[in-house]
Design a protein around this motif. Structure first.
Motif, PDB file in Angstrom:
ATOM      1  N   ASP A 476       0.843  -1.193   0.000  1.00 35.98           N
ATOM      2  CA  ASP A 476       0.000   0.000   0.000  1.00 35.98           C
ATOM      3  C   ASP A 476       0.888   1.256   0.000  1.00 35.98           C
ATOM      4  OD1 ASP A 476      -2.309   1.472   0.039  1.00 35.98           O
ATOM      5  OD2 ASP A 476      -3.090   0.602   1.913  1.00 35.98           O
ATOM      6  N   TYR A 477       0.273   2.418  -0.126  1.00 31.31           N
ATOM      7  CA  TYR A 477       1.024   3.675  -0.130  1.00 31.31           C
ATOM      8  C   TYR A 477       1.898   3.813   1.122  1.00 31.31           C
ATOM      9  CZ  TYR A 477      -2.208   5.027  -3.816  1.00 31.31           C
ATOM     10  OH  TYR A 477      -2.933   5.058  -4.980  1.00 31.31           O
ATOM     11  N   PHE A 478       3.167   4.095   0.917  1.00 29.81           N
ATOM     12  CA  PHE A 478       4.131   4.341   1.994  1.00 29.81           C
ATOM     13  C   PHE A 478       4.214   3.194   3.007  1.00 29.81           C
ATOM     14  CE2 PHE A 478       2.799   8.484   0.368  1.00 29.81           C
ATOM     15  CZ  PHE A 478       4.033   8.949  -0.056  1.00 29.81           C
ATOM     16  N   ALA A 479       3.834   1.985   2.567  1.00 32.81           N
ATOM     17  CA  ALA A 479       3.930   0.817   3.448  1.00 32.81           C
ATOM     18  C   ALA A 479       5.145  -0.021   3.050  1.00 32.81           C
ATOM     19  CB  ALA A 479       2.647  -0.007   3.394  1.00 32.81           C
ATOM     20  N   GLU A 480       6.249   0.659   2.713  1.00 34.44           N
ATOM     21  CA  GLU A 480       7.465  -0.055   2.332  1.00 34.44           C
ATOM     22  C   GLU A 480       7.971  -0.944   3.455  1.00 34.44           C
ATOM     23  OE1 GLU A 480       6.863   3.002   1.371  1.00 34.44           O
ATOM     24  OE2 GLU A 480       7.436   3.197  -0.734  1.00 34.44           O
ATOM     25  N   ASP A 481       7.720  -0.568   4.706  1.00 35.65           N
ATOM     26  CA  ASP A 481       8.175  -1.415   5.816  1.00 35.65           C
ATOM     27  C   ASP A 481       7.452  -2.768   5.795  1.00 35.65           C
ATOM     28  OD1 ASP A 481       5.857  -0.004   6.390  1.00 35.65           O
ATOM     29  OD2 ASP A 481       6.311   0.265   8.517  1.00 35.65           O
ATOM     30  N   VAL A 482       6.150  -2.742   5.560  1.00 36.01           N
ATOM     31  CA  VAL A 482       5.380  -3.991   5.476  1.00 36.01           C
ATOM     32  C   VAL A 482       5.831  -4.801   4.260  1.00 36.01           C
ATOM     33  CG1 VAL A 482       3.067  -4.987   5.253  1.00 36.01           C
ATOM     34  CG2 VAL A 482       3.393  -2.859   6.563  1.00 36.01           C
ATOM     35  N   LEU A 483       6.018  -4.086   3.143  1.00 34.15           N
ATOM     36  CA  LEU A 483       6.438  -4.724   1.897  1.00 34.15           C
ATOM     37  C   LEU A 483       7.783  -5.444   2.077  1.00 34.15           C
ATOM     38  CD1 LEU A 483       5.742  -4.881  -1.226  1.00 34.15           C
ATOM     39  CD2 LEU A 483       7.356  -3.001  -1.489  1.00 34.15           C
ATOM     40  N   LEU A 484       8.729  -4.749   2.708  1.00 34.26           N
ATOM     41  CA  LEU A 484      10.072  -5.316   2.865  1.00 34.26           C
ATOM     42  C   LEU A 484      10.078  -6.461   3.876  1.00 34.26           C
ATOM     43  CD1 LEU A 484      11.878  -1.907   2.640  1.00 34.26           C
ATOM     44  CD2 LEU A 484      12.351  -3.850   1.131  1.00 34.26           C
ATOM     45  N   ARG A 485       9.224  -6.377   4.844  1.00 35.76           N
ATOM     46  CA  ARG A 485       9.101  -7.476   5.818  1.00 35.76           C
ATOM     47  C   ARG A 485       8.610  -8.735   5.090  1.00 35.76           C
ATOM     48  NH1 ARG A 485       4.839  -8.632   9.718  1.00 35.76           N
ATOM     49  NH2 ARG A 485       3.851  -6.625   9.344  1.00 35.76           N
ATOM     50  N   ALA A 486       7.563  -8.565   4.264  1.00 37.62           N
ATOM     51  CA  ALA A 486       7.037  -9.708   3.503  1.00 37.62           C
ATOM     52  C   ALA A 486       8.089 -10.243   2.536  1.00 37.62           C
ATOM     53  CB  ALA A 486       5.781  -9.287   2.740  1.00 37.62           C
ATOM     54  N   ALA A 487       8.782  -9.312   1.857  1.00 37.81           N
ATOM     55  CA  ALA A 487       9.762  -9.714   0.845  1.00 37.81           C
ATOM     56  C   ALA A 487      10.907 -10.498   1.477  1.00 37.81           C
ATOM     57  CB  ALA A 487      10.293  -8.475   0.121  1.00 37.81           C
ATOM     58  N   ALA A 488      11.367 -10.061   2.642  1.00 42.95           N
ATOM     59  CA  ALA A 488      12.482 -10.747   3.296  1.00 42.95           C
ATOM     60  C   ALA A 488      12.071 -12.142   3.760  1.00 42.95           C
ATOM     61  CB  ALA A 488      12.985  -9.912   4.480  1.00 42.95           C
ATOM     62  N   ALA A 489      10.834 -12.272   4.216  1.00 48.88           N
ATOM     63  CA  ALA A 489      10.344 -13.586   4.637  1.00 48.88           C
ATOM     64  C   ALA A 489      10.303 -14.539   3.445  1.00 48.88           C
ATOM     65  CB  ALA A 489       8.949 -13.453   5.253  1.00 48.88           C
ATOM     66  N   TYR A 490       9.788 -14.039   2.330  1.00 51.62           N
ATOM     67  CA  TYR A 490       9.697 -14.852   1.118  1.00 51.62           C
ATOM     68  C   TYR A 490      11.091 -15.227   0.609  1.00 51.62           C
ATOM     69  CZ  TYR A 490       8.993 -15.961  -3.810  1.00 51.62           C
ATOM     70  OH  TYR A 490       9.037 -16.551  -5.037  1.00 51.62           O
ATOM     71  N   GLU A 491      11.981 -14.238   0.612  1.00 59.40           N
ATOM     72  CA  GLU A 491      13.375 -14.471   0.175  1.00 59.40           C
ATOM     73  C   GLU A 491      14.013 -15.610   0.982  1.00 59.40           C
ATOM     74  OE1 GLU A 491      16.149 -11.409   1.596  1.00 59.40           O
ATOM     75  OE2 GLU A 491      17.052 -11.402  -0.391  1.00 59.40           O
ATOM     76  N   GLY A 492      13.792 -15.582   2.295  1.00 66.13           N
ATOM     77  CA  GLY A 492      14.354 -16.626   3.156  1.00 66.13           C
ATOM     78  C   GLY A 492      13.770 -17.992   2.834  1.00 66.13           C
ATOM     79  N   ALA A 493      12.470 -18.001   2.518  1.00 64.27           N
ATOM     80  CA  ALA A 493      11.802 -19.275   2.234  1.00 64.27           C
ATOM     81  C   ALA A 493      12.258 -19.853   0.902  1.00 64.27           C
ATOM     82  CB  ALA A 493      10.282 -19.073   2.233  1.00 64.27           C
ATOM     83  N   VAL A 494      12.545 -18.970  -0.072  1.00 67.01           N
ATOM     84  CA  VAL A 494      12.987 -19.431  -1.392  1.00 67.01           C
ATOM     85  C   VAL A 494      14.438 -19.922  -1.336  1.00 67.01           C
ATOM     86  CG1 VAL A 494      13.544 -18.688  -3.741  1.00 67.01           C
ATOM     87  CG2 VAL A 494      11.376 -18.005  -2.708  1.00 67.01           C
ATOM     88  N   GLY A 495      15.280 -19.173  -0.599  1.00 65.96           N
ATOM     89  CA  GLY A 495      16.679 -19.564  -0.472  1.00 65.96           C
ATOM     90  C   GLY A 495      17.441 -19.570  -1.789  1.00 65.96           C
ATOM     91  N   PHE A 496      17.195 -18.557  -2.632  1.00 62.32           N
ATOM     92  CA  PHE A 496      17.815 -18.481  -3.962  1.00 62.32           C
ATOM     93  C   PHE A 496      19.223 -17.906  -3.869  1.00 62.32           C
ATOM     94  CE2 PHE A 496      18.278 -15.700  -7.848  1.00 62.32           C
ATOM     95  CZ  PHE A 496      18.453 -16.724  -8.763  1.00 62.32           C
ATOM     96  N   ASP A 497      20.195 -18.572  -4.525  1.00 59.92           N
ATOM     97  CA  ASP A 497      21.548 -18.015  -4.621  1.00 59.92           C
ATOM     98  C   ASP A 497      21.587 -17.134  -5.854  1.00 59.92           C
ATOM     99  OD1 ASP A 497      24.144 -17.334  -4.932  1.00 59.92           O
ATOM    100  OD2 ASP A 497      24.955 -19.364  -4.961  1.00 59.92           O
ATOM    101  N   SER A 498      21.681 -15.823  -5.616  1.00 60.85           N
ATOM    102  CA  SER A 498      21.464 -14.868  -6.692  1.00 60.85           C
ATOM    103  C   SER A 498      22.665 -14.692  -7.612  1.00 60.85           C
ATOM    104  CB  SER A 498      21.063 -13.518  -6.104  1.00 60.85           C
ATOM    105  OG  SER A 498      22.115 -13.038  -5.302  1.00 60.85           O
ATOM    106  N   ARG A 499      23.710 -15.519  -7.460  1.00 62.75           N
ATOM    107  CA  ARG A 499      24.882 -15.309  -8.310  1.00 62.75           C
ATOM    108  C   ARG A 499      24.816 -16.110  -9.605  1.00 62.75           C
ATOM    109  NH1 ARG A 499      30.051 -16.144  -4.792  1.00 62.75           N
ATOM    110  NH2 ARG A 499      28.682 -17.518  -3.624  1.00 62.75           N
ATOM    111  N   PRO A 500      24.896 -15.451 -10.737  1.00 64.66           N
ATOM    112  CA  PRO A 500      24.889 -16.200 -11.993  1.00 64.66           C
ATOM    113  C   PRO A 500      26.175 -17.013 -12.121  1.00 64.66           C
ATOM    114  CG  PRO A 500      25.241 -13.853 -12.411  1.00 64.66           C
ATOM    115  CD  PRO A 500      24.987 -14.010 -10.947  1.00 64.66           C
ATOM    116  N   PRO A 501      26.077 -18.324 -12.341  1.00 62.65           N
ATOM    117  CA  PRO A 501      27.271 -19.170 -12.426  1.00 62.65           C
ATOM    118  C   PRO A 501      28.182 -18.730 -13.573  1.00 62.65           C
ATOM    119  CG  PRO A 501      25.295 -20.383 -13.079  1.00 62.65           C
ATOM    120  CD  PRO A 501      24.837 -19.084 -12.529  1.00 62.65           C
ATOM    121  N   LEU A 502      27.567 -18.238 -14.635  1.00 59.20           N
ATOM    122  CA  LEU A 502      28.298 -17.799 -15.812  1.00 59.20           C
ATOM    123  C   LEU A 502      29.390 -16.801 -15.485  1.00 59.20           C
ATOM    124  CD1 LEU A 502      27.927 -18.091 -18.956  1.00 59.20           C
ATOM    125  CD2 LEU A 502      26.735 -15.914 -18.825  1.00 59.20           C
ATOM    126  N   VAL A 503      29.017 -15.805 -14.666  1.00 58.65           N
ATOM    127  CA  VAL A 503      29.942 -14.705 -14.426  1.00 58.65           C
ATOM    128  C   VAL A 503      31.146 -15.143 -13.610  1.00 58.65           C
ATOM    129  CG1 VAL A 503      30.172 -12.573 -13.131  1.00 58.65           C
ATOM    130  CG2 VAL A 503      28.362 -12.821 -14.805  1.00 58.65           C
TER     131      VAL A 503
END
Lengths: 506, 101
Positions: A476-503
């Motif tokens: 929602d408007y100016f709810a970046e704190d809520v957004l980032l809280r949700a995003a960090a939880a999801y990020e932890g659950a996915v456990g994606f290694d963001s480094r491209p092997p190619l590079v």
């Protein structure tokens, strides 16, 4: 010592410098060594800024020395992004660099002042590695519209990194910078974030000052960060957010502790009870790849497993977003780009017959095809006899989209959609058909029209493409704190290694 | 609705773009294709819906009317394609042609 920038997030870099594990100067060395080894393949930068970066590094190192001399722990006094290498999209002014917007007409343009968001990033101790490639004036979804060559996706060099902030996304993905700034008018931060496996945040309209960022769509544009992690994006947002007397559209709403919100989300139970709505009608849209749909559905399941309350929601007017956007965006762009007239700055046509000839040839010679297309489209939509049919209708459709979001946020704290309808496409695959390219932004555009905030978080590699896929979380408007809280939880659950092997192997 | 080459030429003039006949034809084709996709917006019944010009409910942002330093003349002229060191130079736009016209 040799530092691997691509494996370090922003707070790890700052903390290591504070501890004395390495200096900011060594971080700069590592960043430019990385640039040296991968930039020939990736082409994320239009201009490097080693002098500015080393000056900034020396200031950080001097404050570490000064703190120790005073018996103070450097960790207590270093700013949030001390020694963190950062890329800056080339539509943001920075004294000591050119600002080209990826356009021939601005090729010789030297910045005569510094963009507020960039200044705040530097005030937080970041090292400006350079200015990042982009679609000309931010018109595009692939960086193929840059006048200075395409940027290549570090995950697969035959593919685009997305756009328009493709260079900003690619430099973080390739480990040339830890974080970067982009701008997002219809998805230009989030879509390249999805394509490159980086975290990419479009803050609420007005959250970040746009002073010194070359205007595209003034009622839509917003500056925001790329990072390898949600916390890095939160740290950058914390540094650049807040009211600015130089931008009357910047908001006076208080700036929350975004990094703390991200850390809360990453903890056990961080999103328990959070109401998450999966946007079913957008998810069912034609043209969305099955692997993208599957990743979004899986994201909803992960939120449920994390203890969030997941439900379904619809945004029925969002389907008109693309039409409304391709009227409002070009209309605003055609007005904003009137300033490029060959008089005060930029390239001027040779031997003009009169001032009209000077304007008309300077612009036609200096603008690339997509810029001409958008300026023509916007001029047409605003011209006598068509204004009500196009611009007026689009503004009313915008009202309906805002209402849809308002109603969804009565029942939910955050919403889930795909970020882009597919993983990264091949260079040249969509560049012949403007409409095909525009469809890339179908999920991101409604958020710019409504003005609220959204983030793209890597969902892992697509089961069919093997390339990064992004999930969009909308707040929602100016709810970046809520957004980032949700995003960090999801990020932890996915456990994606963001480094491209190619590079790593280049 | 379809847009004619004549209209494309008119729009190019309004947009201050010197396009060749070839460009008029190809951009005309592009515009027609794009408008074909977005024309659906004209079919929407939006009677009585207020237009949104700006995403936030903002009020006027007021500040004190105080003189502050701006760009120096040197910086303002730095990127100009033609100057005499004090002003931008442009082709003559008023009056009869001078010596150089």
């Amino acid at each position: 010592m040799s530092i691997d920038i691509s494996s370090l997030n922003a707070s790890a870099i700052r903390d290591s410098i504070a501890r004395g594990d390495f200096s900011a100067r060594e971080v700069a060395d590592a960043a430019f060594a990385r640039v040296e080894s991968v930039e020939g393949d990736v082409h994320a930068f239009l201009q490097l800024a080693p002098e500015l970066a080393y000056d900034a590094a020396d200031r950080v190192d001097a404050s570490v020395v000064a703190a120790r001399a005073d018996g103070v722990n450097p960790a207590d006094v270093l700013p949030a992004l001390a020694g963190v290498p950062a890329g800056i999209k080339d539509n943001m002014n920075l004294i000591g660099t050119n600002t080209t917007c990826g356009s021939k007409i601005l090729e010789p343009y030297q910045s005569v002042y510094t963009c507020s968001a960039v200044q705040r990033l530097l005030d937080a101790g970041a090292l400006p590695v350079g200015k990042c490639n982009m679609d000309e004036f931010a018109f595009g979804s692939s960086t193929e519209n840059s006048a200075f060559g395409v940027t290549h996706n570090p995950w697969d060099l035959t593919r685009v990194p997305g756009g328009s902030s493709g260079g900003s996304a690619a430099c973080v993905s390739a480990g040339e910078a830890a974080v970067s700034l982009g701008s997002d008018t219809g998805g230009s931060i989030r879509q390249p974030g999805a394509f490159t496996g980086t975290v990419a945040l479009k803050p609420t309209y007005g959250r970040v000052s746009r002073y010194g960022c070359v205007a595209f769509g003034s009622s839509l544009d917003q500056i925001g960060p790329f990072g390898k992690t949600v916390e890095d994006c939160a740290l950058v947002l914390g540094a650049i957010a807040g009211q600015d007397p130089m931008d009357a559209t910047s908001s006076d709403v208080g700036v929350a502790d975004y990094a703390a919100a991200a850390r809360t989300g990453a903890r056990e139970g961080g999103v328990r009870g959070l109401r998450v709505g999966i946007v079913t009608d957008l998810l069912a849209m034609d043209g969305c790849a099955e692997e993208v749909r599957a990743a979004t559905v899986r994201a909803a399941e992960l939120f449920a497993e994390l203890g969030a309350t997941v439900g379904e929601v619809e945004l029925p007017s969002a389907q008109h977003g693309l039409s409304a956007y391709y009227i409002i965006g070009p209309a605003e762009a055609s007005s904003n780009l009137a300033r490029f007239d060959g008089i005060r700055y930029g390239a001027r046509a040779e031997d003009p017959a009169d001032v009209l000839d000077l304007y008309m040839r300077s612009r036609a010679e200096g603008f690339g095809p997509e810029t001409i297309r958008r300026v023509m489209l916007g001029t047409y939509a605003l011209s006598a006899g068509y204004y009500d049919a196009y611009y007026g209708q689009a503004q009313k459709a915008r009202t309906l989209i805002k209402r849809d979001f308002a109603s969804a946020f009565e029942d939910f704290d955050v919403l889930l959609t795909p970020t882009a309808p597919s993983a990264a496409f091949k260079v040249g695959e969509k560049s012949q058909d403007p409409m095909e390219m525009y469809l890339n932004d179908i999920f991101t555009i409604p958020v710019n029209l409504a003005g609220n905030c959204a983030i793209s978080v890597p969902a892992g590699l697509g089961v069919d493409s093997g390339l990064p896929v992004g999930v969009q979380i909308i707040g929602d408007y100016f709810a970046e704190d809520v957004l980032l809280r949700a995003a960090a939880a999801y990020e932890g659950a996915v456990g994606f290694d963001s480094r491209p092997p190619l590079v790593g192997s280049l | 609705m379809s847009i004619s080459p004549e209209q494309v030429r008119h729009v190019a003039l309004l947009a201050r773009l010197a396009l060749s006949e070839e460009q008029i034809a190809s951009f005309g084709e592009d515009l027609n294709s794009i408008l074909g996709h977005i024309d659906s917006i004209q079919q929407l019944d939006l009677e009585g819906v207020e237009p949104t010009a700006h995403p936030l409910e903002v009020v006027n942002a007021m500040r004190e009317d105080r003189v502050r330093p701006g760009l120096s003349r040197e910086d303002a002229l730095l990127n100009a394609p033609a100057t005499d060191g004090t002003a931008f130079l442009i082709p003559q736009i008023v009056g009869p042609g001078g010596d150089e016209a």
